[in-house]
Design a protein around this motif. Structure first.
Motif, PDB file in Angstrom:
ATOM      1  N   ARG A   6      -1.900  18.605 -12.659  1.00 58.92           N
ATOM      2  CA  ARG A   6      -2.900  17.798 -11.964  1.00 58.92           C
ATOM      3  C   ARG A   6      -4.152  17.575 -12.816  1.00 58.92           C
ATOM      4  O   ARG A   6      -4.966  16.715 -12.495  1.00 58.92           O
ATOM      5  CB  ARG A   6      -3.289  18.466 -10.636  1.00 58.92           C
ATOM      6  CG  ARG A   6      -2.160  18.467  -9.604  1.00 58.92           C
ATOM      7  CD  ARG A   6      -1.765  17.051  -9.209  1.00 58.92           C
ATOM      8  NE  ARG A   6      -0.616  17.013  -8.297  1.00 58.92           N
ATOM      9  CZ  ARG A   6       0.642  16.872  -8.691  1.00 58.92           C
ATOM     10  NH1 ARG A   6       0.928  16.782  -9.995  1.00 58.92           N
ATOM     11  NH2 ARG A   6       1.626  16.830  -7.819  1.00 58.92           N
ATOM     12  N   ASP A   7      -4.331  18.369 -13.878  1.00 60.12           N
ATOM     13  CA  ASP A   7      -5.448  18.186 -14.803  1.00 60.12           C
ATOM     14  C   ASP A   7      -4.878  17.890 -16.188  1.00 60.12           C
ATOM     15  O   ASP A   7      -4.258  18.760 -16.812  1.00 60.12           O
ATOM     16  CB  ASP A   7      -6.333  19.440 -14.860  1.00 60.12           C
ATOM     17  CG  ASP A   7      -7.211  19.592 -13.624  1.00 60.12           C
ATOM     18  OD1 ASP A   7      -7.343  18.622 -12.863  1.00 60.12           O
ATOM     19  OD2 ASP A   7      -7.753  20.697 -13.425  1.00 60.12           O
ATOM     20  N   GLY A  59     -15.811  22.044 -15.962  1.00 65.46           N
ATOM     21  CA  GLY A  59     -14.945  20.994 -15.444  1.00 65.46           C
ATOM     22  C   GLY A  59     -14.037  21.427 -14.314  1.00 65.46           C
ATOM     23  O   GLY A  59     -13.294  20.598 -13.778  1.00 65.46           O
ATOM     24  N   ASP A  60     -14.103  22.721 -13.953  1.00 60.14           N
ATOM     25  CA  ASP A  60     -13.240  23.256 -12.898  1.00 60.14           C
ATOM     26  C   ASP A  60     -11.777  22.907 -13.174  1.00 60.14           C
ATOM     27  O   ASP A  60     -11.035  22.471 -12.279  1.00 60.14           O
ATOM     28  CB  ASP A  60     -13.675  22.713 -11.530  1.00 60.14           C
ATOM     29  CG  ASP A  60     -13.061  23.505 -10.369  1.00 60.14           C
ATOM     30  OD1 ASP A  60     -12.735  24.690 -10.571  1.00 60.14           O
ATOM     31  OD2 ASP A  60     -12.901  22.926  -9.273  1.00 60.14           O
ATOM     32  N   VAL A  61     -11.376  23.085 -14.435  1.00 60.46           N
ATOM     33  CA  VAL A  61     -10.003  22.781 -14.840  1.00 60.46           C
ATOM     34  C   VAL A  61      -9.077  23.880 -14.337  1.00 60.46           C
ATOM     35  O   VAL A  61      -9.302  25.066 -14.582  1.00 60.46           O
ATOM     36  CB  VAL A  61      -9.899  22.654 -16.374  1.00 60.46           C
ATOM     37  CG1 VAL A  61      -8.446  22.492 -16.805  1.00 60.46           C
ATOM     38  CG2 VAL A  61     -10.737  21.479 -16.862  1.00 60.46           C
ATOM     39  N   ASP A  62      -8.046  23.475 -13.637  1.00 61.32           N
ATOM     40  CA  ASP A  62      -7.034  24.403 -13.133  1.00 61.32           C
ATOM     41  C   ASP A  62      -5.957  24.540 -14.204  1.00 61.32           C
ATOM     42  O   ASP A  62      -5.035  23.731 -14.284  1.00 61.32           O
ATOM     43  CB  ASP A  62      -6.448  23.866 -11.833  1.00 61.32           C
ATOM     44  CG  ASP A  62      -5.395  24.792 -11.229  1.00 61.32           C
ATOM     45  OD1 ASP A  62      -5.106  25.850 -11.822  1.00 61.32           O
ATOM     46  OD2 ASP A  62      -4.857  24.439 -10.162  1.00 61.32           O
ATOM     47  N   THR A  63      -6.093  25.572 -15.038  1.00 64.52           N
ATOM     48  CA  THR A  63      -5.190  25.684 -16.185  1.00 64.52           C
ATOM     49  C   THR A  63      -3.745  25.936 -15.768  1.00 64.52           C
ATOM     50  O   THR A  63      -2.820  25.572 -16.495  1.00 64.52           O
ATOM     51  CB  THR A  63      -5.660  26.793 -17.137  1.00 64.52           C
ATOM     52  OG1 THR A  63      -5.779  28.027 -16.420  1.00 64.52           O
ATOM     53  CG2 THR A  63      -7.004  26.436 -17.753  1.00 64.52           C
ATOM     54  N   ALA A  64      -3.534  26.537 -14.606  1.00 68.07           N
ATOM     55  CA  ALA A  64      -2.166  26.756 -14.131  1.00 68.07           C
ATOM     56  C   ALA A  64      -1.489  25.448 -13.750  1.00 68.07           C
ATOM     57  O   ALA A  64      -0.259  25.395 -13.638  1.00 68.07           O
ATOM     58  CB  ALA A  64      -2.167  27.705 -12.939  1.00 68.07           C
ATOM     59  N   HIS A  65      -2.290  24.412 -13.551  1.00 65.68           N
ATOM     60  CA  HIS A  65      -1.760  23.091 -13.219  1.00 65.68           C
ATOM     61  C   HIS A  65      -2.331  22.058 -14.197  1.00 65.68           C
ATOM     62  O   HIS A  65      -2.715  20.957 -13.811  1.00 65.68           O
ATOM     63  CB  HIS A  65      -2.109  22.714 -11.778  1.00 65.68           C
ATOM     64  CG  HIS A  65      -1.483  23.622 -10.760  1.00 65.68           C
ATOM     65  ND1 HIS A  65      -2.097  24.782 -10.340  1.00 65.68           N
ATOM     66  CD2 HIS A  65      -0.286  23.560 -10.116  1.00 65.68           C
ATOM     67  CE1 HIS A  65      -1.313  25.387  -9.461  1.00 65.68           C
ATOM     68  NE2 HIS A  65      -0.210  24.674  -9.307  1.00 65.68           N
ATOM     69  N   GLY A  66      -2.383  22.457 -15.480  1.00 65.67           N
ATOM     70  CA  GLY A  66      -2.985  21.598 -16.489  1.00 65.67           C
ATOM     71  C   GLY A  66      -2.075  21.373 -17.679  1.00 65.67           C
ATOM     72  O   GLY A  66      -1.116  22.114 -17.914  1.00 65.67           O
ATOM     73  N   ALA A  67      -2.394  20.328 -18.427  1.00 63.68           N
ATOM     74  CA  ALA A  67      -1.703  20.025 -19.686  1.00 63.68           C
ATOM     75  C   ALA A  67      -2.755  19.674 -20.722  1.00 63.68           C
ATOM     76  O   ALA A  67      -3.760  19.037 -20.412  1.00 63.68           O
ATOM     77  CB  ALA A  67      -0.721  18.874 -19.515  1.00 63.68           C
ATOM     78  N   MET A  68      -2.525  20.112 -21.960  1.00 62.21           N
ATOM     79  CA  MET A  68      -3.464  19.875 -23.061  1.00 62.21           C
ATOM     80  C   MET A  68      -2.757  19.106 -24.161  1.00 62.21           C
ATOM     81  O   MET A  68      -1.674  19.500 -24.620  1.00 62.21           O
ATOM     82  CB  MET A  68      -3.972  21.213 -23.613  1.00 62.21           C
ATOM     83  CG  MET A  68      -5.038  21.077 -24.689  1.00 62.21           C
ATOM     84  SD  MET A  68      -6.675  20.802 -23.979  1.00 62.21           S
ATOM     85  CE  MET A  68      -7.528  20.054 -25.378  1.00 62.21           C
TER      86      MET A  68
END
Length: 230
Positions: free
Chosen positions: A19-20, A168-177
């Motif tokens: 989602r992020d 940024g309140d990035v949700d790393t468990a639901h993120g891609a870089m």
């Protein structure tokens, strides 16, 4: 590494939770053939000559030595000379962006991703917005973060990622870089993000690289198609 080339169902399996979507800027949202870093190296050397007061060949060695020893030239200048970072960064990013052209297919591919789209660069926010505009990607990103948002710490520092992701309140468990610099993917992977290396693919990519591609637009199109079940 999961895969360099994958089938669409695999894309859904590995990106359905995201989602992020966090994108690096330089050599990620535009191709390395633009050679903006060549300009930046000259500008950094100019600034060192003018403000540190050394000969040009010494400034060149200082620039490269600080990059090697501290991760960025800025970090070395801060450590050894106590400079104010903003004047240096402003000068280093006075770039001619005429080599950048609008990328409508990339725009469409990023726009179709579900969730938030974020840019995080070791450059400045001003530089990021200039590049985004030159590539015709305005209006796509929910947030744009630069090195100033990390208190002038740079990727791949864990503290730099931590500060920006907290802001940024990035949700790393639901993120891609998405990154062109391989070393900048290790921390995001450890934080639980899906990692995509934008660069030459190789068989010996480290375990913290989930996917590798030299075509960001094509890769995102496959992600979107996989998510749509096409």
């Amino acid at each position: 590494m999961l895969a360099t080339v994958v089938y669409l169902p695999c894309m859904k399996q590995h990106f359905d939770h995201v989602r992020d979507w966090v994108f690096d800027l330089d050599n990620t949202l535009y191709p390395p053939s633009a050679r903006l870093f060549d300009q930046m190296e000259v500008l950094m050397t100019d600034w060192i000559v003018q403000n540190i007061g050394v000969e040009r060949h010494d400034a060149h060695d200082m620039r490269d030595g600080y990059l090697r020893d501290y991760g960025t030239t800025l970090a070395g200048l801060l450590h050894h000379h106590g400079i104010e970072p903003d004047p240096f960064l402003d000068h280093a990013h006075e770039l001619d962006l005429s080599a950048l052209v609008p990328a409508p297919d990339l725009h469409a591919a990023i726009a179709a991703l579900p969730g938030r789209k974020i840019v995080y660069t070791n450059g400045t926010r001003k530089h990021a917005h200039r590049v985004i505009a030159a590539r015709g990607l305005q209006g796509l990103f929910d947030a744009v973060y630069g090195i100033e948002d990390a208190d002038y710490l740079s990727k791949p520092s864990k503290d730099a990622f931590g500060r920006v992701f907290h802001i940024g309140d990035v949700d790393t468990a639901h993120g891609a870089m998405f990154e062109d610099s391989l070393e900048n993917l290790e921390v995001p992977h450890a934080l639980g993000m899906r990692t995509v290396w934008i660069g030459p693919t190789a068989e010996d990519e480290p375990d913290f690289v989930d996917f590798a591609t030299n075509d960001l637009t094509g890769f995102l199109m496959r992600v979107n198609a996989g998510l749509a079940g096409e």
